[in-house]
Design an enzyme around this catalytic site. Structure first.
Site, PDB file in Angstrom:
ATOM      1  N   LYS A  30      43.837  51.059  39.752  1.00 30.68           N
ATOM      2  CA  LYS A  30      42.943  50.194  38.970  1.00 30.68           C
ATOM      3  C   LYS A  30      43.273  50.338  37.488  1.00 30.68           C
ATOM      4  O   LYS A  30      43.559  51.450  37.014  1.00 30.68           O
ATOM      5  CB  LYS A  30      41.486  50.582  39.234  1.00 30.68           C
ATOM      6  CG  LYS A  30      40.463  49.621  38.634  1.00 30.68           C
ATOM      7  CD  LYS A  30      39.041  50.006  39.053  1.00 30.68           C
ATOM      8  CE  LYS A  30      38.004  49.029  38.535  1.00 30.68           C
ATOM      9  NZ  LYS A  30      36.622  49.399  38.950  1.00 30.68           N
ATOM     10  N   SER A 105      34.138  45.677  41.129  1.00 32.24           N
ATOM     11  CA  SER A 105      35.122  45.305  40.142  1.00 32.24           C
ATOM     12  C   SER A 105      36.554  45.720  40.501  1.00 32.24           C
ATOM     13  O   SER A 105      37.501  45.205  39.895  1.00 32.24           O
ATOM     14  CB  SER A 105      34.761  45.925  38.787  1.00 32.24           C
ATOM     15  OG  SER A 105      34.793  47.331  38.834  1.00 32.24           O
ATOM     16  N   SER A 129      31.734  49.439  42.874  1.00 32.89           N
ATOM     17  CA  SER A 129      33.000  48.744  42.627  1.00 32.89           C
ATOM     18  C   SER A 129      34.162  49.151  43.506  1.00 32.89           C
ATOM     19  O   SER A 129      35.200  48.487  43.485  1.00 32.89           O
ATOM     20  CB  SER A 129      33.403  48.886  41.168  1.00 32.89           C
ATOM     21  OG  SER A 129      32.673  47.957  40.409  1.00 32.89           O
TER      22      SER A 129
HETATM   23  N1  GLN Z   1      28.660  45.283  40.031  1.00 25.46           N
HETATM   24  C1  GLN Z   1      28.308  46.481  39.327  1.00 25.46           C
HETATM   25  C2  GLN Z   1      28.343  46.236  37.838  1.00 25.46           C
HETATM   26  O1  GLN Z   1      28.711  45.170  37.479  1.00 25.46           O
HETATM   27  C3  GLN Z   1      29.185  47.620  39.716  1.00 25.46           C
HETATM   28  C4  GLN Z   1      30.373  47.766  38.878  1.00 25.46           C
HETATM   29  C5  GLN Z   1      31.131  49.038  39.097  1.00 25.46           C
HETATM   30  O2  GLN Z   1      30.873  49.800  40.033  1.00 25.46           O
HETATM   31  N2  GLN Z   1      32.051  49.296  38.168  1.00 25.46           N
HETATM   32  O3  GLN Z   1      28.000  47.056  37.054  1.00 25.46           O
END
Ligand code: GLN
Length: 425
Positions: A30, A105, A129
């Site tokens: 990532k 994400s 994410s």
């Molecule tokens: N959807 C969540 C957010 O937007 C989780 C994101 C994540 O785990 N980085 O914060």
């Protein structure tokens, strides 16, 4: 981006040795995990040209284990999103259904694994994410217990919530990568003094005799077709010897609100360093320091990141701190206590990973509040710092669906054993 699903932002090819537990594995990373000499963009125009001078601890460990790094994966900007559509580099598509999002994400990491661009991948999970894109892309993803994996070299979004974790096509691959990246690190003060367990040895332990709690709100709050797939898997777990009980976790109704207040508050502080002076892209000749700072940040950050910095700054500001941030921390504590009490009764908690099927691509019409609510099943584990895994179950209309197990702190072996049971059905 050039691979068929636009999963990679930057290609790379690094390998330090050909023996070790990851020998023969290609690994995608990532793009919020620092790689020396390879740009690390966080999916943001702000860091489009940022080249870290050092490797994250997890990168050192993957290389020492014989892994071959093949590229940096697309992601929602700074990890803020659930669809990989907030990336400044454009969206990634779902390898199972090109008109759908891969989740987010860590959507690029999950898509890279699902499409065979890489064998395994690293993601990060602040509020789901890793698990969300694993569920949407039909692969396995694990968020470790907070502190089991070093965050040194992970670009911070919500530091009290997030962990780096493995994504793979099989539970065994996830166990293998976890064993490589887990363990103490002097460079991360929040890292536990905990050596990795023998995760692969746990894989065929099964679920016989385990009690699995089913939280009524997380199961009932899911779409009917997702629930049907989930119930079918639960029946198989019962057939494999697990007992199931329904759980009322009253605190969970506050999880999404508490998560977003805390995550945005931490983000507003963590992203203050991108001012075009210390870090990040700078708009030239934009006036005095104040004007330059504002213009640079306005140009470098996308709308979702800007929204969160504004809301987080507001939640922390004098006069509002008690009303929002403090209340969110109180809710977080209650959620932790609710889980503690539940784990006196049950060994694991299961729910659909995501309450919905993958969304169709189309960033323009997306309502941020609706997206935040889709995190209802994943954010509780982050708030409570507990480990959680998503494993594929029966698809609906050819769209992948994931089941999530959450366990007590450091119960990764049990999570992997349960996920392997689901995988074998
Ligand atoms: N959807 C969540 C957010 O937007 C989780 C994101 C994540 O785990 N980085 O914060």
């Amino acid at each position: 981006m050039s691979d068929s699903h636009d999963s990679l932002v930057t290609g790379m090819d690094r390998q330090e040795r050909t023996d070790g537990p990851l020998a023969g594995y290609t690994v995608a990373v990532k793009d919020n995990i620092s790689t020396a000499g390879v740009r690390t963009t966080c999916g943001s125009a702000m860091l489009a040209d940022y080249i870290p001078p050092y490797d994250a601890t997890v990168i050192e460990r993957v290389l020492a284990a014989g892994g071959r790094l093949i590229g940096k994966t697309n992601m929602d900007e700074f990890g803020m999103g659930s669809t990989t559509e907030t990336s400044a580099f454009g969206p990634t598509t779902n390898p199972h259904a090109p008109d759908y999002v891969p989740g987010g994400s860590s959507g690029g990491s999950a898509a890279a694994v699902a499409a065979g661009v890489a064998d395994i991948a690293l993601g990060s999970d602040t509020g789901g994410s890793i698990r969300n894109p694993a569920a949407f892309c039909g692969v396995v993803g694990l968020k470790p217990t907070y502190g089991l994996v070093s965050r040194y070299g992970l670009v911070a979004y919500g530091h009290s919530l997030e962990q780096i974790g493995p994504i793979g096509r099989t539970v065994a691959d996830v166990a293998r990568l976890l064993a490589v990246i887990a363990g103490p690190d002097d460079r991360d003060a929040t890292c536990l003094d905990e050596e990795p367990a023998a995760y692969d040895a746990a894989l065929d332990r099964g679920v016989d005799g385990l009690t699995i709690g089913l939280p009524t709100s997380l199961v009932g709050g899911s779409d009917p077709e997702v629930r049907t797939s989930f119930r079918a898997t639960v029946a198989d777990l019962e057939a494999a010897g697990a007992n199931t009980v329904e759980l009322e976790l009253a605190s969970l109704k506050h999880a999404v609100a508490a998560y977003y207040v805390i995550a945005m508050s931490e983000a507003s502080s963590n992203l203050a360093r991108y001012d075009g002076v210390r870090y990040g892209h700078r708009v030239p000749d934009a006036g005095d320091w104040n004007e330059s700072f504002a213009t640079t940040r306005r140009a470098g950050f996308g709308d979702e990141v800007t929204r969160r910095i504004l809301l987080g700054t507001f939640a922390l500001s004098a006069g509002y701190h008690d009303k929002y941030y403090q209340q969110a921390q109180d809710a977080r504590r209650w959620i932790g206590q609710d889980f503690d009490a539940a784990f006196d009764e049950v060994d694991l908690i299961a729910s659909p990973t995501m309450p919905t099927l993958p969304f169709e691509l189309g960033a323009a019409e997306r309502d941020p509040l609706e997206l935040y609510l889709a995190d209802a099943n994943t954010v509780p584990a982050n708030l409570a710092t507990l480990p959680a895994i998503s494993v594929p179950i029966d698809p609906v209309d050819d769209l992948p669906v994931g089941l999530q197990f959450v366990g007590p702190a450091l119960s990764e072996p049990r999570l992997l054993a349960a996920a392997a049971t689901v995988e074998r059905r």
